[in-house]
Design an enzyme around this catalytic site. Structure first.
Site, PDB file in Angstrom:
ATOM      1  N   ARG A   1       0.440  -1.831   0.000  1.00 14.56           N
ATOM      2  CA  ARG A   1      -0.262  -0.266   0.089  1.00 14.56           C
ATOM      3  C   ARG A   1       0.645   1.373   0.260  1.00 14.56           C
ATOM      4  O   ARG A   1       0.336   2.482  -0.263  1.00 14.56           O
ATOM      5  CB  ARG A   1      -1.293   0.141   1.032  1.00 14.56           C
ATOM      6  CG  ARG A   1      -2.587  -0.719   1.563  1.00 14.56           C
ATOM      7  CD  ARG A   1      -2.958  -0.559   0.084  1.00 14.56           C
ATOM      8  NE  ARG A   1      -3.939   1.026   0.311  1.00 14.56           N
ATOM      9  CZ  ARG A   1      -5.271   0.578   0.310  1.00 14.56           C
ATOM     10  NH1 ARG A   1      -6.031  -0.362  -0.091  1.00 14.56           N
ATOM     11  NH2 ARG A   1      -5.859   1.876   0.551  1.00 14.56           N
TER      12      ARG A   1
ATOM     13  N   ARG B   1     -10.750   4.564  -2.525  1.00 17.48           N
ATOM     14  CA  ARG B   1      -9.266   3.792  -1.585  1.00 17.48           C
ATOM     15  C   ARG B   1      -9.227   5.293  -0.686  1.00 17.48           C
ATOM     16  O   ARG B   1      -9.335   6.184  -0.484  1.00 17.48           O
ATOM     17  CB  ARG B   1      -8.282   4.104  -2.202  1.00 17.48           C
ATOM     18  CG  ARG B   1      -8.038   3.102  -3.756  1.00 17.48           C
ATOM     19  CD  ARG B   1      -8.062   1.432  -3.269  1.00 17.48           C
ATOM     20  NE  ARG B   1      -8.161   0.873  -4.701  1.00 17.48           N
ATOM     21  CZ  ARG B   1      -8.266  -0.514  -3.632  1.00 17.48           C
ATOM     22  NH1 ARG B   1      -8.175  -0.765  -2.846  1.00 17.48           N
ATOM     23  NH2 ARG B   1      -8.853  -1.246  -5.265  1.00 17.48           N
TER      24      ARG B   1
ATOM     25  N   LEU C   1      -6.076   7.346   1.285  1.00 18.55           N
ATOM     26  CA  LEU C   1      -5.494   7.871   0.854  1.00 18.55           C
ATOM     27  C   LEU C   1      -3.801   7.512   1.979  1.00 18.55           C
ATOM     28  O   LEU C   1      -3.895   7.756   3.012  1.00 18.55           O
ATOM     29  CB  LEU C   1      -5.268   9.254   0.887  1.00 18.55           C
ATOM     30  CG  LEU C   1      -6.110   9.541  -0.424  1.00 18.55           C
ATOM     31  CD1 LEU C   1      -6.459  10.799  -0.595  1.00 18.55           C
ATOM     32  CD2 LEU C   1      -5.578   9.088  -1.710  1.00 18.55           C
TER      33      LEU C   1
ATOM     34  N   ASN D   1     -12.212  15.843   0.535  1.00 21.85           N
ATOM     35  CA  ASN D   1     -13.449  14.323  -0.017  1.00 21.85           C
ATOM     36  C   ASN D   1     -14.377  14.847  -0.169  1.00 21.85           C
ATOM     37  O   ASN D   1     -15.364  15.435   0.654  1.00 21.85           O
ATOM     38  CB  ASN D   1     -13.297  13.243   0.967  1.00 21.85           C
ATOM     39  CG  ASN D   1     -13.781  11.917   0.807  1.00 21.85           C
ATOM     40  OD1 ASN D   1     -13.624  12.127  -1.107  1.00 21.85           O
ATOM     41  ND2 ASN D   1     -13.916  11.623   1.243  1.00 21.85           N
ATOM     42  N   THR D   2     -15.720  13.738  -0.870  1.00 22.35           N
ATOM     43  CA  THR D   2     -17.287  14.124  -0.763  1.00 22.35           C
ATOM     44  C   THR D   2     -17.638  12.804   0.226  1.00 22.35           C
ATOM     45  O   THR D   2     -17.271  11.822  -0.970  1.00 22.35           O
ATOM     46  CB  THR D   2     -17.838  14.301  -2.097  1.00 22.35           C
ATOM     47  OG1 THR D   2     -18.820  14.388  -1.798  1.00 22.35           O
ATOM     48  CG2 THR D   2     -17.863  13.990  -3.370  1.00 22.35           C
ATOM     49  N   HIS D   3     -18.548  12.493   0.606  1.00 21.43           N
ATOM     50  CA  HIS D   3     -19.142  12.248   1.421  1.00 21.43           C
ATOM     51  C   HIS D   3     -20.734  12.006   1.259  1.00 21.43           C
ATOM     52  O   HIS D   3     -20.657  12.782   1.755  1.00 21.43           O
ATOM     53  CB  HIS D   3     -19.075  11.534   2.991  1.00 21.43           C
ATOM     54  CG  HIS D   3     -18.760   9.739   3.486  1.00 21.43           C
ATOM     55  ND1 HIS D   3     -18.064   9.071   3.021  1.00 21.43           N
ATOM     56  CD2 HIS D   3     -19.333  10.217   4.525  1.00 21.43           C
ATOM     57  CE1 HIS D   3     -18.481   7.897   4.543  1.00 21.43           C
ATOM     58  NE2 HIS D   3     -19.730   8.312   4.726  1.00 21.43           N
TER      59      HIS D   3
ATOM     60  N   ASP E   1      -7.894  13.802   6.268  1.00 20.54           N
ATOM     61  CA  ASP E   1      -6.782  13.285   7.135  1.00 20.54           C
ATOM     62  C   ASP E   1      -6.503  11.463   7.163  1.00 20.54           C
ATOM     63  O   ASP E   1      -7.075  10.900   5.992  1.00 20.54           O
ATOM     64  CB  ASP E   1      -7.228  13.537   8.495  1.00 20.54           C
ATOM     65  CG  ASP E   1      -8.150  13.042   9.532  1.00 20.54           C
ATOM     66  OD1 ASP E   1      -8.652  11.962   8.560  1.00 20.54           O
ATOM     67  OD2 ASP E   1      -8.677  13.828  10.443  1.00 20.54           O
TER      68      ASP E   1
ATOM     69  N   ASP F   1     -12.733   8.501   6.501  1.00 21.27           N
ATOM     70  CA  ASP F   1     -13.954  10.273   6.843  1.00 21.27           C
ATOM     71  C   ASP F   1     -14.146  10.781   8.040  1.00 21.27           C
ATOM     72  O   ASP F   1     -14.556  11.208   8.860  1.00 21.27           O
ATOM     73  CB  ASP F   1     -15.321   8.994   6.743  1.00 21.27           C
ATOM     74  CG  ASP F   1     -15.650   9.005   4.715  1.00 21.27           C
ATOM     75  OD1 ASP F   1     -14.734   9.418   4.335  1.00 21.27           O
ATOM     76  OD2 ASP F   1     -15.449   7.801   5.300  1.00 21.27           O
TER      77      ASP F   1
HETATM   78  C1  GRF Z   1     -21.155   9.980  -4.354  1.00 21.20           C
HETATM   79  O1  GRF Z   1     -22.067   9.542  -3.769  1.00 21.20           O
HETATM   80  C2  GRF Z   1     -19.611   9.563  -3.130  1.00 21.20           C
HETATM   81  O2  GRF Z   1     -20.276  10.216  -2.022  1.00 21.20           O
HETATM   82  C3  GRF Z   1     -19.659   8.917  -3.038  1.00 21.20           C
HETATM   83  O3  GRF Z   1     -18.948   7.332  -4.371  1.00 21.20           O
HETATM   84  C4  GRF Z   1     -20.647   8.008  -4.728  1.00 21.20           C
HETATM   85  C5  GRF Z   1     -19.465   8.450  -6.105  1.00 21.20           C
HETATM   86  O4  GRF Z   1     -20.808   9.031  -7.314  1.00 21.20           O
HETATM   87  N1  GRF Z   1     -18.157   8.151  -2.047  1.00 21.20           N
HETATM   88  P1  GRF Z   1     -20.085   9.570  -8.665  1.00 21.20           P
HETATM   89  O5  GRF Z   1     -18.597   8.410  -8.899  1.00 21.20           O
HETATM   90  O6  GRF Z   1     -18.997  10.821  -8.277  1.00 21.20           O
HETATM   91  O7  GRF Z   1     -21.282   9.455  -9.774  1.00 21.20           O
END
Ligand code: GRF
Length: 203
Positions: A70, A96, A98, A110-112, A144, A148
């Site tokens: 890794r 993944r 990081l 990051n978007t979650h 970080d 998440d």
């Molecule tokens: C998003 O909802 C993101 O928050 C999550 O996986 C999804 C990815 O969707 N981790 P996309 O590949 O942007 O359509």
């Protein structure tokens, strides 16, 4: 008044790339202030890479199984990022964790698909349904070393409705996630990000 130089970013993806598409679309307006320098993925053959190709963006793939450890993968990914010298990195559905080489060199957003700290991890939408949550949503945060756990920049709420499946709920989350990510990335690019006492903010 001349438009300032856009801020260069690299976007990391693992799947369908709808968040990437939202960033591509926003970046077509010079006033948005973002240039996507490259799109990186941890796997081949995904729809998100086809979106990047269609937009004429440079792409690269850096797969964990192609590296002995890794840490070696993390170093290779950091080197791929270095080649583009982004001001910051956006993890948009990059599945993944990081590692230290990337995180010591780059600010990563990051978007979650949940209201962190609720429902971290890879199955946030499924987990919210299993917990019978009445409200969930999405979070844009700084990455970080944890799963998440980094400082939150912005969140948006989504109600869970009777009969929701993982697919229907995730689709409604994505509908608010895309504009939230676009807004936060744009503001971060134009105004910068500060972190004070573990709290992240954009001026
Ligand atoms: C998003 O909802 C993101 O928050 C999550 O996986 C999804 C990815 O969707 N981790 P996309 O590949 O942007 O359509």
């Amino acid at each position: 008044m001349s438009t300032p130089e856009p801020t260069g970013i690299v976007v990391l993806i693992s799947g369908s790339g709808t968040n990437l598409q939202a960033l591509i679309d926003a970046s077509s307006d010079p006033a948005y202030g973002v240039r996507i320098l490259a799109v990186g993925a941890d796997r081949d053959g995904i729809a998100g890479l086809r979106r990047a190709d269609a937009a004429g963006l440079e792409t690269f793939v850096c797969r964990v199984p192609d590296h002995p450890t890794r840490l070696a993968w993390d170093a290779a990914l950091a080197a791929r990022l270095d080649a583009h010298a982004p001001a910051f990195v956006v993890s948009a559905g990059f599945m993944r964790l990081l590692g230290p080489e990337v995180l010591s060199r780059y600010v990563v957003l990051n978007t979650h698909p949940a209201l962190l700290p609720a429902f971290p991890g890879a199955h946030a939408v499924r987990d919210a349904l299993a917990a019978a949550a009445e409200v969930t949503g999405c979070t844009v945060h700084l990455v970080d070393a944890g799963l998440d756990t980094g400082p939150v920049l912005a969140q948006a709420r989504v109600e869970v409705v009777p009969g929701d499946t993982e697919e229907t709920l995730h689709a409604r989350i994505k509908a608010v996630e895309h504009p939230l990510l676009v807004e936060v990335v744009g503001r971060a690019a134009r105004e910068g990000i500060t972190v004070t006492d573990g709290k992240a903010s954009i001026p």
